[in-house]
Write a protein that holds these residues in place. Structure first.
Motif, PDB file in Angstrom:
ATOM      1  N   ASN A 147       0.833  -1.192   0.000  1.00  0.00           N
ATOM      2  CA  ASN A 147       0.000   0.000   0.000  1.00  0.00           C
ATOM      3  C   ASN A 147       0.877   1.254   0.000  1.00  0.00           C
ATOM      4  N   LYS A 148       0.254   2.391  -0.259  1.00  0.00           N
ATOM      5  CA  LYS A 148       0.967   3.675  -0.270  1.00  0.00           C
ATOM      6  C   LYS A 148       1.687   3.875   1.068  1.00  0.00           C
ATOM      7  N   GLY A 149       2.938   4.291   0.996  1.00  0.00           N
ATOM      8  CA  GLY A 149       3.746   4.449   2.195  1.00  0.00           C
ATOM      9  C   GLY A 149       4.696   3.293   2.401  1.00  0.00           C
ATOM     10  N   GLY A 150       4.468   2.208   1.628  1.00  0.00           N
ATOM     11  CA  GLY A 150       5.355   1.057   1.678  1.00  0.00           C
ATOM     12  C   GLY A 150       6.261   1.067   0.466  1.00  0.00           C
ATOM     13  N   PHE A 151       5.963   0.209  -0.508  1.00  0.00           N
ATOM     14  CA  PHE A 151       6.743   0.199  -1.739  1.00  0.00           C
ATOM     15  C   PHE A 151       6.607   1.548  -2.460  1.00  0.00           C
ATOM     16  N   PRO A 152       7.573   1.898  -3.316  1.00  0.00           N
ATOM     17  CA  PRO A 152       7.477   3.154  -4.064  1.00  0.00           C
ATOM     18  C   PRO A 152       6.188   3.231  -4.874  1.00  0.00           C
ATOM     19  N   ASP A 153       5.678   4.430  -5.033  1.00  0.00           N
ATOM     20  CA  ASP A 153       4.413   4.624  -5.760  1.00  0.00           C
ATOM     21  C   ASP A 153       4.483   4.023  -7.161  1.00  0.00           C
ATOM     22  N   ALA A 154       5.622   4.162  -7.827  1.00  0.00           N
ATOM     23  CA  ALA A 154       5.753   3.640  -9.188  1.00  0.00           C
ATOM     24  C   ALA A 154       5.650   2.121  -9.210  1.00  0.00           C
ATOM     25  N   VAL A 155       6.118   1.470  -8.159  1.00  0.00           N
ATOM     26  CA  VAL A 155       6.016   0.018  -8.056  1.00  0.00           C
ATOM     27  C   VAL A 155       4.577  -0.390  -7.770  1.00  0.00           C
ATOM     28  N   ILE A 156       3.923   0.320  -6.859  1.00  0.00           N
ATOM     29  CA  ILE A 156       2.537  -0.002  -6.516  1.00  0.00           C
ATOM     30  C   ILE A 156       1.626   0.158  -7.739  1.00  0.00           C
ATOM     31  N   ALA A 157       1.933   1.139  -8.564  1.00  0.00           N
ATOM     32  CA  ALA A 157       1.117   1.380  -9.754  1.00  0.00           C
ATOM     33  C   ALA A 157       1.208   0.214 -10.737  1.00  0.00           C
ATOM     34  N   LYS A 158       2.312  -0.530 -10.696  1.00  0.00           N
ATOM     35  CA  LYS A 158       2.484  -1.684 -11.586  1.00  0.00           C
ATOM     36  C   LYS A 158       2.784  -2.934 -10.756  1.00  0.00           C
ATOM     37  N   LEU A 159       2.035  -3.098  -9.671  1.00  0.00           N
ATOM     38  CA  LEU A 159       2.337  -4.129  -8.690  1.00  0.00           C
ATOM     39  C   LEU A 159       2.422  -5.520  -9.305  1.00  0.00           C
ATOM     40  N   ASP A 160       1.510  -5.824 -10.231  1.00  0.00           N
ATOM     41  CA  ASP A 160       1.440  -7.179 -10.782  1.00  0.00           C
ATOM     42  C   ASP A 160       2.666  -7.551 -11.622  1.00  0.00           C
ATOM     43  N   THR A 161       3.328  -6.569 -12.194  1.00  0.00           N
ATOM     44  CA  THR A 161       4.499  -6.872 -13.018  1.00  0.00           C
ATOM     45  C   THR A 161       5.815  -6.559 -12.310  1.00  0.00           C
ATOM     46  N   GLU A 162       5.774  -5.649 -11.340  1.00  0.00           N
ATOM     47  CA  GLU A 162       7.008  -5.229 -10.681  1.00  0.00           C
ATOM     48  C   GLU A 162       7.373  -6.091  -9.476  1.00  0.00           C
ATOM     49  N   THR A 163       6.385  -6.723  -8.845  1.00  0.00           N
ATOM     50  CA  THR A 163       6.670  -7.536  -7.670  1.00  0.00           C
ATOM     51  C   THR A 163       6.307  -8.998  -7.929  1.00  0.00           C
ATOM     52  N   GLY A 164       6.956  -9.857  -7.176  1.00  0.00           N
ATOM     53  CA  GLY A 164       6.653 -11.284  -7.248  1.00  0.00           C
ATOM     54  C   GLY A 164       6.584 -11.848  -5.848  1.00  0.00           C
ATOM     55  N   PRO A 165       5.412 -11.816  -5.212  1.00  0.00           N
ATOM     56  CA  PRO A 165       5.301 -12.346  -3.858  1.00  0.00           C
ATOM     57  C   PRO A 165       5.407 -13.870  -3.831  1.00  0.00           C
ATOM     58  N   LEU A 166       6.138 -14.389  -2.849  1.00  0.00           N
ATOM     59  CA  LEU A 166       6.309 -15.826  -2.665  1.00  0.00           C
ATOM     60  C   LEU A 166       5.806 -16.207  -1.284  1.00  0.00           C
ATOM     61  N   ALA A 167       5.282 -17.416  -1.159  1.00  0.00           N
ATOM     62  CA  ALA A 167       4.907 -17.917   0.160  1.00  0.00           C
ATOM     63  C   ALA A 167       6.172 -18.135   0.982  1.00  0.00           C
ATOM     64  N   PHE A 168       6.170 -17.687   2.243  1.00  0.00           N
ATOM     65  CA  PHE A 168       7.285 -18.001   3.128  1.00  0.00           C
ATOM     66  C   PHE A 168       7.349 -19.519   3.234  1.00  0.00           C
ATOM     67  N   PRO A 169       8.481 -20.129   2.887  1.00  0.00           N
ATOM     68  CA  PRO A 169       8.501 -21.583   2.701  1.00  0.00           C
ATOM     69  C   PRO A 169       8.306 -22.376   3.990  1.00  0.00           C
ATOM     70  N   ALA A 170       7.888 -23.623   3.806  1.00  0.00           N
ATOM     71  CA  ALA A 170       7.651 -24.540   4.915  1.00  0.00           C
ATOM     72  C   ALA A 170       8.952 -25.218   5.318  1.00  0.00           C
ATOM     73  N   LYS A 171       8.943 -25.858   6.467  1.00  0.00           N
ATOM     74  CA  LYS A 171      10.092 -26.667   6.861  1.00  0.00           C
ATOM     75  C   LYS A 171      10.150 -27.922   6.001  1.00  0.00           C
TER      76      LYS A 171
END
Length: 441
Positions: free
Chosen positions: A295-319
């Motif tokens: 959200n605004k105040g976290g990642f740069p505004d330019a990244v948030i505007a293109k969140l789907d292409t600029e970021t790649g969230p991953l699940a924190f892995p299991a043991k």
């Protein structure tokens, strides 16, 4: 969602903790009775909460629609300091009808004082059919009754990457904690910095590290031992819990693993600390933070505007691959009286029917049957379907479940001393363990 912990301080948490055994116990009286609703139902119901600006508008729209359909007026009361204000209201005999608790520990404290009405068994059964496993247990107090169920949740078990840079470097998502360490070493071997880790939050500095440890305890010790740990029944230096700390130590203290080095962690802001991923060349390749960072105040505004292409969230892995515990935060609805319309509103807030407008603003329903297409982008939709709704067990933020002098006190401050080089790991763990209230005190 925005993270409300940023507005807390350890001193507030410790002071508030004393109210539970002091002010409230002197005014316990005879609390509301469980069972069926009483009376014809109030025409106006007050709901009190501490929701942030990202969640509050959608929540009000969802509730207002329900209220209109049911011929009820809802009075919305926002608390600037939830812990303090709800305790003051209850102590003064002026509790709201419904409250949204960000901390199950506080809710159960009031339930013990007979200030809350539990859900009836039928409503719990209905909700449990669609809720992520473990959610109901988060709202269950020591007497075995369910007093709270969630309005919405945030997801903490997320690793963020700069998607184009991560892919270009040939890195792939780790499925296990061993693979995460291997990835960390590979990034370093490539001459790059693996991690951004950030724990600075003003007077609340240190709380982001608790999210790391909670996720790791869930994985190394398992959900049942996690429950014992937050109650103080398993110590941090026990063989069940200490491996989680030792794993974090490998990353946080690993030479060349963290941007700026170990001591920079407590000086780097928790919201913007991952933004170095998006520089050229990337300042790091991995950042662990809850979903509010998008959200605004976290990642740069330019990244948030293109969140789907600029970021790649991953699940924190299991043991172990195939296991998938998930750490969450959120607000759980509880009733302060058994008026018929009070209980109807509380039950609606906890139901799978609630949350349509909130989802449009990025809030996750705890119900696996929710329409994820309502979430505003593919990134959040993926986190919902691939992380939250695939959870084998979900657990609420541990520091919010612990006694306040620990969860908003030593569990924040002692790791700061450790990361700053002021003390070793064993001292850190022993100091936290020693701060737990003694049984019967």
């Amino acid at each position: 969602m925005l993270n409300r912990k940023a507005g807390l301080t350890a001193l507030i948490g410790i002071a508030v903790a004393g109210l539970a055994s002091g002010c409230l116990s002197s005014n316990s009286g005879s609390g509301p009775s469980a069972g069926t609703a009483s009376g014809p139902g109030k025409s106006t119901i007050e709901v009190m909460y501490g929701l942030g600006p990202d969640t509050e508008p959608g929540f009000k729209l969802d509730v207002e629609k329900w209220a209109k359909d049911n011929g009820i007026t809802v009075k919305f009361t926002k608390a600037a300091s939830w812990d303090t204000e709800i305790r003051t209201r209850v102590q003064g005999g002026n509790a709201p009808d419904v409250g949204l608790f960000p901390q199950p520990g506080l809710m159960c404290d009031l339930a013990k004082q007979k200030k809350l009405v539990p859900f009836d068994a039928a409503t719990v059964t209905t909700n449990k059919e669609t809720l992520v496993p473990g959610i109901v247990e988060a709202g269950t107090c020591a007497d075995g009754q369910v007093y709270g169920l969630p309005n919405e949740v945030s997801v903490k078990s997320v690793l963020w990457t700069d998607a184009p840079a991560f892919k270009a470097a040939g890195y792939t998502a780790p499925k296990t904690l061993d693979e995460l360490l291997a990835l960390t070493e590979k990034i370093k071997a490539d001459g790059k910095t693996p991690w951004c880790i950030a724990a600075e939050s003003g007077a609340a500095t240190g709380w982001p590290i608790t999210d790391w440890l909670e996720d790791l305890v869930l994985r190394f010790a398992g959900p049942e031992n996690y429950d014992k740990w937050v109650k103080g029944e398993l110590k941090n230096n026990s063989p069940e819990i200490k491996p989680a700390w030792e794993y974090f130590q490998k990353i946080a203290f690993g030479e060349g693993y963290v941007r700026g080095g170990t001591k920079s962690i407590v000086a780097t802001n928790f919201q913007t600390g991952g933004n170095a991923m998006f520089t050229q060349p990337p300042g790091c390749f991995l950042f662990k933070q809850a979903t509010f960072v998008a959200n605004k105040g976290g990642f740069p505004d330019a990244v948030i505007a293109k969140l789907d292409t600029e970021t790649g969230p991953l699940a924190f892995p299991a043991k172990t691959e195939g296991d998938n515990p998930v750490l969450i935060g959120g607000d759980i609805a509880a009733a302060f009286n058994n008026d018929a319309n009070t209980l109807k509103l509380r039950n609606f807030i906890a139901s799978k029917e609630n949350g349509v407008e909130q989802a449009k603003n990025g809030a996750f329903s705890a119900h696996k049957t929710s329409d994820v297409s309502l979430l505003p982008n593919k990134t959040l939709q993926t986190i919902a379907t691939e992380v939250l709704y695939k959870a084998t067990a979900a657990r609420f933020d541990g520091s919010d479940l612990m006694p306040a002098k620990v969860g908003a006190g030593t569990f924040w401050t002692e790791p700061v001393k450790w990361l700053s080089g002021q003390q070793d790991l064993d001292t850190t763990l022993n100091n936290i363990d020693d701060s737990f209230p003694k049984t019967g005190s």
